[in-house]
Design a protein around this motif. Structure first.
Motif, PDB file in Angstrom:
ATOM      1  N   PRO A 159       0.830  -1.219   0.000  1.00  0.00           N
ATOM      2  CA  PRO A 159       0.000   0.000   0.000  1.00  0.00           C
ATOM      3  C   PRO A 159       0.856   1.256   0.000  1.00  0.00           C
ATOM      4  CG  PRO A 159       0.007  -1.022   2.168  1.00  0.00           C
ATOM      5  CD  PRO A 159       0.711  -1.973   1.261  1.00  0.00           C
ATOM      6  N   LYS A 160       1.996   1.187   0.700  1.00  0.00           N
ATOM      7  CA  LYS A 160       2.932   2.307   0.766  1.00  0.00           C
ATOM      8  C   LYS A 160       4.342   1.732   0.697  1.00  0.00           C
ATOM      9  CE  LYS A 160      -0.199   4.959   3.742  1.00  0.00           C
ATOM     10  NZ  LYS A 160      -0.380   5.582   5.094  1.00  0.00           N
ATOM     11  N   PRO A 161       4.971   1.756  -0.473  1.00  0.00           N
ATOM     12  CA  PRO A 161       6.296   1.143  -0.610  1.00  0.00           C
ATOM     13  C   PRO A 161       7.324   1.674   0.382  1.00  0.00           C
ATOM     14  CG  PRO A 161       5.370   1.680  -2.764  1.00  0.00           C
ATOM     15  CD  PRO A 161       4.455   2.282  -1.745  1.00  0.00           C
ATOM     16  N   ASP A 162       7.166   2.914   0.822  1.00  0.00           N
ATOM     17  CA  ASP A 162       8.134   3.452   1.764  1.00  0.00           C
ATOM     18  C   ASP A 162       7.931   2.914   3.181  1.00  0.00           C
ATOM     19  OD1 ASP A 162       5.688   4.830   1.679  1.00  0.00           O
ATOM     20  OD2 ASP A 162       6.546   6.533   2.769  1.00  0.00           O
ATOM     21  N   LEU A 163       6.827   2.221   3.411  1.00  0.00           N
ATOM     22  CA  LEU A 163       6.568   1.604   4.721  1.00  0.00           C
ATOM     23  C   LEU A 163       6.571   0.084   4.602  1.00  0.00           C
ATOM     24  CD1 LEU A 163       3.738   3.901   6.158  1.00  0.00           C
ATOM     25  CD2 LEU A 163       6.189   3.952   6.658  1.00  0.00           C
ATOM     26  N   ARG A 164       7.518  -0.441   3.833  1.00  0.00           N
ATOM     27  CA  ARG A 164       7.630  -1.884   3.629  1.00  0.00           C
ATOM     28  C   ARG A 164       7.846  -2.611   4.955  1.00  0.00           C
ATOM     29  NH1 ARG A 164       9.038  -5.400  -0.573  1.00  0.00           N
ATOM     30  NH2 ARG A 164       9.217  -3.665  -2.033  1.00  0.00           N
ATOM     31  N   LEU A 165       8.564  -1.987   5.886  1.00  0.00           N
ATOM     32  CA  LEU A 165       8.832  -2.616   7.181  1.00  0.00           C
ATOM     33  C   LEU A 165       7.539  -2.955   7.913  1.00  0.00           C
ATOM     34  CD1 LEU A 165      10.706  -3.470   9.518  1.00  0.00           C
ATOM     35  CD2 LEU A 165      10.672  -1.080  10.286  1.00  0.00           C
ATOM     36  N   ILE A 166       6.576  -2.020   7.888  1.00  0.00           N
ATOM     37  CA  ILE A 166       5.302  -2.251   8.577  1.00  0.00           C
ATOM     38  C   ILE A 166       4.561  -3.418   7.932  1.00  0.00           C
ATOM     39  CG2 ILE A 166       3.159  -1.205   9.343  1.00  0.00           C
ATOM     40  CD1 ILE A 166       5.678   0.060  10.510  1.00  0.00           C
ATOM     41  N   LEU A 171       2.887  -9.131   7.884  1.00  0.00           N
ATOM     42  CA  LEU A 171       2.911 -10.406   7.169  1.00  0.00           C
ATOM     43  C   LEU A 171       3.562 -11.493   8.031  1.00  0.00           C
ATOM     44  CD1 LEU A 171       2.021 -11.526   4.464  1.00  0.00           C
ATOM     45  CD2 LEU A 171       4.299 -11.026   3.555  1.00  0.00           C
ATOM     46  N   GLY A 172       4.659 -11.144   8.695  1.00  0.00           N
ATOM     47  CA  GLY A 172       5.304 -12.112   9.578  1.00  0.00           C
ATOM     48  C   GLY A 172       4.393 -12.538  10.715  1.00  0.00           C
ATOM     49  N   THR A 173       3.655 -11.577  11.285  1.00  0.00           N
ATOM     50  CA  THR A 173       2.726 -11.904  12.368  1.00  0.00           C
ATOM     51  C   THR A 173       1.582 -12.770  11.863  1.00  0.00           C
ATOM     52  OG1 THR A 173       3.240  -9.763  13.384  1.00  0.00           O
ATOM     53  CG2 THR A 173       1.298 -10.931  14.192  1.00  0.00           C
ATOM     54  N   ALA A 174       1.054 -12.445  10.688  1.00  0.00           N
ATOM     55  CA  ALA A 174      -0.065 -13.208  10.137  1.00  0.00           C
ATOM     56  C   ALA A 174       0.318 -14.659   9.878  1.00  0.00           C
ATOM     57  CB  ALA A 174      -0.551 -12.554   8.846  1.00  0.00           C
ATOM     58  N   LEU A 175       1.556 -14.893   9.475  1.00  0.00           N
ATOM     59  CA  LEU A 175       2.001 -16.254   9.176  1.00  0.00           C
ATOM     60  C   LEU A 175       2.351 -17.045  10.433  1.00  0.00           C
ATOM     61  CD1 LEU A 175       2.056 -15.153   6.277  1.00  0.00           C
ATOM     62  CD2 LEU A 175       4.221 -16.386   5.951  1.00  0.00           C
ATOM     63  N   SER A 176       2.573 -16.374  11.542  1.00  0.00           N
ATOM     64  CA  SER A 176       3.116 -17.063  12.717  1.00  0.00           C
ATOM     65  C   SER A 176       2.083 -17.442  13.770  1.00  0.00           C
ATOM     66  CB  SER A 176       4.190 -16.186  13.380  1.00  0.00           C
ATOM     67  OG  SER A 176       3.652 -14.950  13.799  1.00  0.00           O
ATOM     68  N   ILE A 177       0.885 -16.834  13.759  1.00  0.00           N
ATOM     69  CA  ILE A 177      -0.095 -17.071  14.818  1.00  0.00           C
ATOM     70  C   ILE A 177      -1.046 -18.194  14.422  1.00  0.00           C
ATOM     71  CG2 ILE A 177      -1.832 -16.025  16.314  1.00  0.00           C
ATOM     72  CD1 ILE A 177      -0.721 -13.340  15.686  1.00  0.00           C
ATOM     73  N   SER A 178      -1.327 -19.076  15.368  1.00  0.00           N
ATOM     74  CA  SER A 178      -2.337 -20.121  15.185  1.00  0.00           C
ATOM     75  C   SER A 178      -3.652 -19.665  15.806  1.00  0.00           C
ATOM     76  CB  SER A 178      -1.887 -21.433  15.832  1.00  0.00           C
ATOM     77  OG  SER A 178      -0.685 -21.896  15.261  1.00  0.00           O
ATOM     78  N   SER A 179      -4.739 -20.268  15.366  1.00  0.00           N
ATOM     79  CA  SER A 179      -6.059 -19.923  15.885  1.00  0.00           C
ATOM     80  C   SER A 179      -6.407 -20.828  17.063  1.00  0.00           C
ATOM     81  CB  SER A 179      -7.114 -20.065  14.788  1.00  0.00           C
ATOM     82  OG  SER A 179      -8.406 -19.865  15.322  1.00  0.00           O
ATOM     83  N   VAL A 180      -6.501 -20.235  18.247  1.00  0.00           N
ATOM     84  CA  VAL A 180      -6.846 -21.018  19.445  1.00  0.00           C
ATOM     85  C   VAL A 180      -8.204 -21.680  19.278  1.00  0.00           C
ATOM     86  CG1 VAL A 180      -7.308 -20.895  21.915  1.00  0.00           C
ATOM     87  CG2 VAL A 180      -5.466 -19.551  20.942  1.00  0.00           C
ATOM     88  N   LYS A 181      -9.180 -20.965  18.739  1.00  0.00           N
ATOM     89  CA  LYS A 181     -10.536 -21.493  18.634  1.00  0.00           C
ATOM     90  C   LYS A 181     -10.573 -22.735  17.747  1.00  0.00           C
ATOM     91  CE  LYS A 181     -13.948 -18.586  18.203  1.00  0.00           C
ATOM     92  NZ  LYS A 181     -14.633 -18.748  19.483  1.00  0.00           N
ATOM     93  N   ILE A 182      -9.890 -22.690  16.593  1.00  0.00           N
ATOM     94  CA  ILE A 182      -9.906 -23.823  15.675  1.00  0.00           C
ATOM     95  C   ILE A 182      -9.161 -25.002  16.289  1.00  0.00           C
ATOM     96  CG2 ILE A 182      -9.379 -24.593  13.348  1.00  0.00           C
ATOM     97  CD1 ILE A 182     -11.397 -22.310  13.503  1.00  0.00           C
ATOM     98  N   VAL A 183      -7.986 -24.732  16.838  1.00  0.00           N
ATOM     99  CA  VAL A 183      -7.176 -25.796  17.436  1.00  0.00           C
ATOM    100  C   VAL A 183      -7.929 -26.470  18.581  1.00  0.00           C
ATOM    101  CG1 VAL A 183      -5.085 -26.258  18.768  1.00  0.00           C
ATOM    102  CG2 VAL A 183      -4.968 -24.791  16.756  1.00  0.00           C
ATOM    103  N   ALA A 184      -8.490 -25.662  19.479  1.00  0.00           N
ATOM    104  CA  ALA A 184      -9.201 -26.220  20.634  1.00  0.00           C
ATOM    105  C   ALA A 184     -10.431 -27.008  20.191  1.00  0.00           C
ATOM    106  CB  ALA A 184      -9.607 -25.100  21.584  1.00  0.00           C
ATOM    107  N   MET A 185     -11.111 -26.536  19.144  1.00  0.00           N
ATOM    108  CA  MET A 185     -12.310 -27.230  18.675  1.00  0.00           C
ATOM    109  C   MET A 185     -11.987 -28.649  18.214  1.00  0.00           C
ATOM    110  SD  MET A 185     -14.556 -26.621  15.252  1.00  0.00           S
ATOM    111  CE  MET A 185     -13.308 -27.573  14.377  1.00  0.00           C
ATOM    112  N   LEU A 224       1.258   3.924  13.167  1.00  0.00           N
ATOM    113  CA  LEU A 224       0.708   5.242  13.466  1.00  0.00           C
ATOM    114  C   LEU A 224       1.733   6.338  13.258  1.00  0.00           C
ATOM    115  CD1 LEU A 224      -1.443   4.658  16.699  1.00  0.00           C
ATOM    116  CD2 LEU A 224      -2.249   5.049  14.367  1.00  0.00           C
ATOM    117  N   HIS A 225       2.989   6.055  13.578  1.00  0.00           N
ATOM    118  CA  HIS A 225       4.031   7.071  13.445  1.00  0.00           C
ATOM    119  C   HIS A 225       4.626   7.115  12.037  1.00  0.00           C
ATOM    120  CE1 HIS A 225       3.859   6.471  17.849  1.00  0.00           C
ATOM    121  NE2 HIS A 225       4.191   7.758  17.906  1.00  0.00           N
ATOM    122  N   GLY A 226       4.329   6.072  11.230  1.00  0.00           N
ATOM    123  CA  GLY A 226       4.782   6.083   9.846  1.00  0.00           C
ATOM    124  C   GLY A 226       6.249   5.794   9.668  1.00  0.00           C
ATOM    125  N   GLN A 227       6.980   5.573  10.742  1.00  0.00           N
ATOM    126  CA  GLN A 227       8.404   5.268  10.642  1.00  0.00           C
ATOM    127  C   GLN A 227       8.850   4.639  11.958  1.00  0.00           C
ATOM    128  OE1 GLN A 227      10.596   8.899  10.247  1.00  0.00           O
ATOM    129  NE2 GLN A 227       9.565   9.923  11.932  1.00  0.00           N
TER     130      GLN A 227
END
Length: 748
Positions: A159-166, A171-185, A224-227
């Motif tokens: 969305p903003k190439p200058d904020l690739r770090l964000i 993306l790293g967080t989205a790939l690393s978290i499991s869903s407690v609700k699905i796993v527990a079910m 929020l701070h953009g950098q």
């Protein structure tokens, strides 16, 4: 297939409502229409419910049906086939979208509240070493891979190439978290929730979630701070750490006090649910004030609320019903609406999506498997862990929605993450079922599972709150001591209704009955904590001085929700036999189980210090089993001996021909009663002495054995008879009248 056809038909029918309203001029251009908003909510609820039902019957999570309902209603299917009709139902005007977005944003907070409430911190503590190992590697490896993937993404996807770090952090967080609700079910459905591997899987997912929401909160601050502002980042880290520390210390106590005060003092309907929602809102505002996302506050609020002992199953189900019936279908449906799968017709985006799924799956699988091996789990257990931790589900969608809302993710990247969440979540249940079905059950774990299942069906493990009514006499102090032993064994909050003033006629302070309960309970907790190397949790004890007649005060307090009333009042017996009128009226004002205590013998002289030696009669009924459970609880808490006495009913009312028959001989089935008692004692970890007698009445047998065995406390499970006068049966009458030993009647 009928459910799926019905869902499609219902969606098509409901979709015409806003179109007709718009044609009639119901919705003016540039203005938000309440009619369209109601139609949107209705369509999402109906389609989400029906498709969720359809997915559940296929063995998949219902939230996948809700997400797919949104995808079908969005530009991916409905918009591609009937664009005009789709736009009439979900117009792109900002004013109209804001109404649905508001419900969705509240849904995020409520879903995180529910996730926190479902989090079992005791489970995490039990398997903390293996779970921490699995979680750390299971988060670190996919996070690094996801972050690296974000760094190499084409600029057109940002969305903003200058904020690739964000974007990379999200993306790293989205790939690393499991869903407690699905796993527990799935783990619960397979019956593995009490197995060690099942507990490690769920505990690891809980730690994943906690780490993930902390990362999201900090990433939100960066966005929020953009950098990368080191000062702002430091403030966010320190603020988050301080918030977590205060939440688990001062906050836990405050949440408990708020819920208890609301439950005990407010009489309006669903007052506790309002208090929980207010707690969630305040904690979300606090996290926003320190510069991190409100989801962390909602999640922590759920954690603290879920630990409250006052939270009844009914309140929990009411709140859960509100969230799962209204807010979950709307949120996941709107997330599906925001995903445009038609963009995957682009070969490059399709290839990137495949790569994203592969990186997410392989990274999580490798990380969880490595963590399981490092946590000293068997290779088959590590394999099951790796399969179970790969589900993203609701957590992934929430993370992606937050990223899209703050501009950290582009629309195409959001769609790719949603597609990855759907694929990994649909693949996880069959993979985990396959892995769990191949796990052997060793003998030690089998015995532990049998013990836990046995205790869960019992009387004492289901007690949550105690009410004590006692006076300043030795009987009142002894009753308070026994209540403290029971409360300390289960860490239950206690309320003491004290009879009489706090001082005598000379102004000398009387016995502190709440202090007796607290000191006894804390001694029990300290011994238990020392055995497992933990810190004793402490006990909450309240004192009430009745300003109304005692029975009215007990009835009013009982409405706040108590599981057992302990009564210690002098005199216990009336002048003409039976129970004293005051005791009888107090018992009549409480509808639940009673524990009526009469201190005698050595406990009159030293009610708080004299040792216990317990005798409990048993006969194989549920009532006597409850008495045995309480006796074993008291014995375990005080470290004292306990004897179970079974009196055969054979010849019980007649006169035996030989004296030997009074104390010998077992009928067929009597051995089973004693064996069940011994098994229950083993579950409680108490050494139980068993005795059998025949040819004598139960009352006589109990009184005689109490003298011969030099027992100091008799615990009798008895049946409460109907009527205005308290009556517990002939055995209780005989023991109450003739016993010179202390007695506890557990009446149900």
């Amino acid at each position: 297939m009928r459910v799926g056809q019905l869902a499609i038909g219902a969606v098509s029918l409901l979709a015409w409502w806003p179109l007709a309203a718009q044609a009639a001029g119901e919705a003016g251009a540039g203005h938000a229409s309440e009619l369209i908003f109601l139609a949107q909510i209705t369509v999402l609820l109906v389609s989400g419910r029906l498709l969720g039902e359809f997915m559940q019957r296929l063995g998949q999570p219902s939230i996948m049906g809700q997400l797919m309902a949104g995808i079908l209603l969005g530009p991916s299917v409905f918009g591609a086939l009937l664009p005009n009709l789709q736009h009439s139902l979900f117009p792109p005007r900002p004013e109209q979208k804001a109404m649905l977005d508001a419900v969705s944003q509240l849904g995020i907070l409520l879903l995180l509240l529910l996730t926190g409430m479902e989090t079992d911190l005791a489970l995490v503590r039990r398997v903390r070493h293996a779970a921490l190992s699995v979680s750390v590697t299971g988060v670190a490896i996919p996070f690094v891979l996801g972050f690296a993937l974000g760094e190499f993404l084409p600029a057109s996807l940002l969305p903003k190439p200058d904020l690739r770090l964000i974007t990379s952090l999200f993306l790293g967080t989205a790939l690393s978290i499991s869903s407690v609700k699905i796993v527990a079910m799935v783990v619960r459905e397979m019956g593995f929730l009490r197995r060690k591997v099942g507990q490690v899987i769920v505990a690891s997912a809980i730690i994943d979630d906690t780490i993930g929401w902390v990362i999201i909160a900090i990433t939100f601050s960066l966005a929020l701070h953009g950098q990368v502002d080191l000062w702002s980042l430091g403030q966010s880290l320190v603020g988050t750490a301080l918030f977590l520390v205060l939440s688990f210390t001062l906050g836990q106590r405050l949440v408990f006090l708020v819920i208890r005060w609301t439950n005990d003092n407010l009489v309006s309907e669903a007052a506790v649910i309002t208090a929980i929602l207010v707690i969630m809102g305040l904690m979300a505002l606090v996290t926003h004030a320190i510069g991190v996302h409100t989801v962390l506050g909602a999640f922590m609020a759920g954690l603290l609320v879920g630990q409250s002992p006052i939270l009844t199953r009914q309140i929990d189900e009411q709140l859960r019903g509100l969230i799962t019936a209204l807010f979950a279908p709307v949120f996941f449906g709107l997330a599906g609406l925001s995903a445009d799968l038609t963009v995957l017709r682009d070969p490059h985006l399709l290839l990137l999506t495949v790569a994203l799924v592969a990186v997410a799956s392989l990274g999580k699988f490798a990380g969880a498997f490595a963590g399981g091996v490092l946590g000293r789990l068997h290779s088959r257990e590590a394999l099951a862990l790796a399969c179970g931790m790969n589900a993203r589900g609701s957590t992934e969608v929430i993370v992606a929605t937050i990223g899209l809302s703050i501009g950290a993710l582009s629309q195409n990247l959001f769609t790719m993450i949603v597609a990855m969440a759907v694929i990994t979540t649909l693949a996880m249940p069959p993979m985990l079922r396959w892995a769990l079905a191949r796990l052997p059950l060793d003998e030690a774990e089998r015995q532990r599972l049998e013990r836990e299942a046995f205790e869960e069906r019992g009387f004492v493990p289901n007690l949550e709150r105690l009410l004590v009514t006692a006076d300043q006499t030795a009987k009142g102090r002894f009753a308070s001591r026994l209540a403290g032993l029971i409360a300390g064994a289960r860490s239950m909050p206690v309320t003491v209704i004290r009879l009489g003033s706090g001082t005598d006629a000379a102004g000398t302070p009387r016995t502190d009955l709440p202090g007796v309960v607290r000191s006894t309970a804390e001694a029990v907790q300290a011994r238990a904590a020392e055995q497992v190397g933990q810190i004793a949790p402490g006990l909450d004890v309240l004192e009430q001085s009745p300003e109304t007649p005692l029975e009215d005060a007990v009835a009013e307090e009982a409405r706040k929700g108590y599981d057992l009333l302990v009564v210690g009042i002098e005199p216990t017996t009336g002048p003409g036999g039976g129970f004293n009128a005051v005791v009888s009226r107090v018992a009549g004002s409480f509808e639940g189980p009673l524990a009526i205590v009469a201190a005698r013998g050595t406990h009159i002289l030293r009610p708080e210090e004299a040792p216990l030696d317990i005798l409990v009669p048993i006969n194989g009924t549920e009532i006597s089993r409850r008495g045995l459970e309480v006796a074993l609880t008291l014995a375990r808490a005080s470290g004292t001996p306990v004897t179970a006495l079974h009196v055969s009913s054979e010849q019980g009312a007649g006169k035996p021909s030989r004296r030997l028959n009074r104390w010998a001989g077992l009928r067929r089935g009597d051995g089973a009663v004693l064996k069940e008692a011994a098994t229950l004692a083993d579950r409680y970890g108490v050494a139980l002495r068993t005795m059998a007698r025949s040819g004598i009445t139960v009352g006589d047998a109990v009184l005689r054995q109490a003298r011969l065995g030099q027992h100091t406390l008799l615990v009798l499970g008895v049946t409460r008879r109907s009527g205005e006068i308290l009556a517990l049966g002939p055995v209780a009458d005989a023991v109450l009248e003739a016993s010179d030993r202390s007695v506890m009647f557990l009446a149900s």
